[in-house]
Design an enzyme around this catalytic site. Structure first.
Site, PDB file in Angstrom:
ATOM      1  N   LYS A  79      34.064  43.857  33.213  1.00 44.27           N
ATOM      2  CA  LYS A  79      33.833  42.457  33.574  1.00 44.27           C
ATOM      3  C   LYS A  79      32.345  42.097  33.492  1.00 44.27           C
ATOM      4  CE  LYS A  79      37.759  42.297  36.778  1.00 44.27           C
ATOM      5  NZ  LYS A  79      38.803  41.530  36.098  1.00 44.27           N
ATOM      6  N   GLN A 133      34.010  40.059  40.720  1.00 42.77           N
ATOM      7  CA  GLN A 133      33.784  38.738  40.110  1.00 42.77           C
ATOM      8  C   GLN A 133      32.400  38.174  40.420  1.00 42.77           C
ATOM      9  OE1 GLN A 133      35.733  37.335  37.962  1.00 42.77           O
ATOM     10  NE2 GLN A 133      37.596  38.557  38.191  1.00 42.77           N
ATOM     11  N   CYS A 190      46.907  38.235  40.083  1.00 41.28           N
ATOM     12  CA  CYS A 190      46.900  39.386  41.011  1.00 41.28           C
ATOM     13  C   CYS A 190      46.491  38.961  42.406  1.00 41.28           C
ATOM     14  CB  CYS A 190      45.991  40.508  40.516  1.00 41.28           C
ATOM     15  SG  CYS A 190      46.559  41.249  39.001  1.00 41.28           S
ATOM     16  N   ASP A 236      34.022  43.695  47.467  1.00 41.15           N
ATOM     17  CA  ASP A 236      34.603  43.741  46.125  1.00 41.15           C
ATOM     18  C   ASP A 236      33.783  42.774  45.266  1.00 41.15           C
ATOM     19  OD1 ASP A 236      35.979  43.215  43.813  1.00 41.15           O
ATOM     20  OD2 ASP A 236      37.929  42.919  44.761  1.00 41.15           O
ATOM     21  N   HIS A 255      42.266  39.977  45.904  1.00 43.28           N
ATOM     22  CA  HIS A 255      42.981  40.521  44.738  1.00 43.28           C
ATOM     23  C   HIS A 255      43.891  41.646  45.234  1.00 43.28           C
ATOM     24  CE1 HIS A 255      43.339  42.962  41.039  1.00 43.28           C
ATOM     25  NE2 HIS A 255      42.987  41.880  40.354  1.00 43.28           N
TER      26      HIS A 255
HETATM   27  N1  PLP Z   1      38.956  42.567  42.449  1.00 38.71           N
HETATM   28  C1  PLP Z   1      38.823  41.370  41.869  1.00 38.71           C
HETATM   29  C2  PLP Z   1      38.239  40.228  42.641  1.00 38.71           C
HETATM   30  C3  PLP Z   1      39.212  41.191  40.549  1.00 38.71           C
HETATM   31  O1  PLP Z   1      39.092  39.996  39.965  1.00 38.71           O
HETATM   32  C4  PLP Z   1      39.744  42.294  39.837  1.00 38.71           C
HETATM   33  C5  PLP Z   1      40.214  42.123  38.453  1.00 38.71           C
HETATM   34  O2  PLP Z   1      40.532  41.056  38.007  1.00 38.71           O
HETATM   35  C6  PLP Z   1      39.844  43.522  40.490  1.00 38.71           C
HETATM   36  C7  PLP Z   1      39.452  43.609  41.796  1.00 38.71           C
HETATM   37  C8  PLP Z   1      40.378  44.729  39.790  1.00 38.71           C
HETATM   38  O3  PLP Z   1      39.504  45.109  38.782  1.00 38.71           O
HETATM   39  P1  PLP Z   1      39.894  46.295  37.768  1.00 38.71           P
HETATM   40  O4  PLP Z   1      41.256  45.959  37.256  1.00 38.71           O
HETATM   41  O5  PLP Z   1      38.841  46.243  36.736  1.00 38.71           O
HETATM   42  O6  PLP Z   1      39.898  47.557  38.563  1.00 38.71           O
END
Ligand code: PLP
Length: 404
Positions: free
Chosen positions: A224, A201, A362, A198, A121
């Protein structure tokens, strides 16, 4: 799992859009909130609102106690060794930025390397690119195979004496691949390299035990995991966090301030500058309690069944391409059909009451790798049903027939 009972906890699921019952399949972007989380927030604002860690008065102390209890709930949820290893942030993005900034400031010199992967991401790409600009570190990228899995053989080749950290996602928000983080951590640690996970998900789908995993850092977002927006978690092993400098200044992160010299507070407060978002922190703990009351193994079984059924039904449609065909997937399906643009598919499904995600999710570098601009993404949560998948598949078929 009693899905009807679970669904009754989420009032938004019984709303209609354009006169059609809502089918919400955009859970990878954000999950809906159960009543207990919203009611907890309301209750905090009506009965407990006061700034934490600052006041001698009852309300402030009560709010502080609840916020610190919430930290203990998160500690238990991910099985961190100490509650001071749990830092509250705004979300995964801020957690990654915090570590990128602070870790690189303390441990990286020009020419040092950070390894990420081709499926990351943007949050786990750009945070490190900012450090490339500031400190002259270099980013190296683990490639993926045709199924959308990480090439661990290639990752091993990327490791050098200059590698300072490996930062990878647990579950891909586009491909749904569950990455072999245990193996990645083992390989990295055999070279004394720390690993950042990270878990944006994965935390809502898979049980996570940070001590068993032995990861050095891990991040997730409250929104999430059926919790409130604007709050998230950074887990870090104490020895790393202890050595890293603060990310932001002000508020509870200080021990003493003078114009000559300022000293910093202990963990976790060193990394929690400014007034913390304590109502959301407390409601995040409520979301975790809610999730625990159902149980992640049961949730995973339910979501796996939805994923399998949806994949099988989609594969019956002519000219479909599913992106991410690993045998080890979780709750996400990305696809394109013939030359139907993903936005067209998303907009037409929307008119049928079906919410899916379209676009690059993203993950533009991954889109380049796949040779596409974007996909349609359906992502499942504990409250989704087989009937909703049927409505979704019918909707997709209708769109296909409109275009043929
Ligand atoms: N990392 C992953 C794998 C994501 O799917 C997302 C959001 O979709 C993020 C990071 C960023 O999360 P946030 O926007 O809640 O900080």
């Amino acid at each position: 799992m009693n899905i009807e009972k679970i669904r009754s906890n989420f009032p938004i699921l019984s709303t209609t859009v354009y006169g059609k019952p809502l089918v919400y399949l955009d859970n990878g972007a954000t999950t809906q909130k159960p009543k207990c989380v919203v009611e907890r927030l309301e209750d905090i604002y009506y009965t407990t609102n006061a700034n934490v860690h600052r006041g001698v008065h009852y309300l402030s102390q009560h709010a502080t106690d609840l916020a610190e209890e919430a930290r203990n709930t998160i500690q238990k949820f991910i099985n961190a060794k100490h509650n001071r290893e749990v830092i509250f942030t705004k979300g995964t993005t801020e957690s990654i930025n915090l570590v990128a900034h602070s870790f690189c400031q303390r441990f990286c010199k020009e020419g040092d390397e950070i390894i990420i992967s081709a499926m990351e991401h943007h949050a786990n790409i750009v945070s490190w690119q900012l450090q490339e600009e500031i400190r002259g570190i270099k980013l190296k990228v683990i490639p993926i195979n045709e199924k959308g899995e990480l090439r661990i053989d290639e990752m091993k080749k990327l490791i050098t004496s200059r590698t300072r950290l490996i930062s990878v996602m647990h579950v891909s928000n586009v491909l749904g691949t569950i990455n072999p983080i245990e193996e990645i951590i083992e390989i990295a640690h055999s070279h004394d390299i720390p690993v950042f996970i990270d878990a944006a998900q994965s935390i809502q789908h898979l049980p996570i035990d940070v001590q068993k995993l032995d990861c050095d850092f891990l991040a997730f977002s409250g929104h999430k995991i059926y919790g409130p927006n604007g709050v998230g978690v950074l887990y870090g092993k104490e020895h790393w966090l202890d050595e890293m400098p603060p990310y932001q200044g002000g508020g509870e992160m200080i021990k003493s301030v003078s114009f000559a010299k300022t000293t910093f507070n202990e963990l976790p407060f060193k990394f929690e500058a400014g007034t913390p978002d304590y109502p959301d922190v407390i409601a995040l703990a409520t979301a975790v309690d809610y999730l625990n009351s159902i149980g992640l193994p049961a949730i995973k079984r339910h979501e796996d069944a939805l994923l399998k059924y949806c994949t099988e039904e989609l594969l019956k449609i002519k000219n479909i391409r599913i992106f991410g065909t690993s045998g080890n997937k979780c709750s996400v399906i990305s696809f394109l059909i013939a030359d139907i643009h993903h936005y067209d598919m998303g907009m037409l499904l929307d008119k049928m009451g079906i919410a899916v995600r379209t676009g690059h999710h993203c993950a533009q570098p991954l889109m380049h790798e796949l040779g596409i601009e974007g996909t349609v993404r359906a992502s499942f949560a504990l409250y989704n049903t087989k009937e909703e998948i049927d409505l979704f598949i019918d909707g997709v078929k209708k769109v296909v027939s409109m275009f043929s």
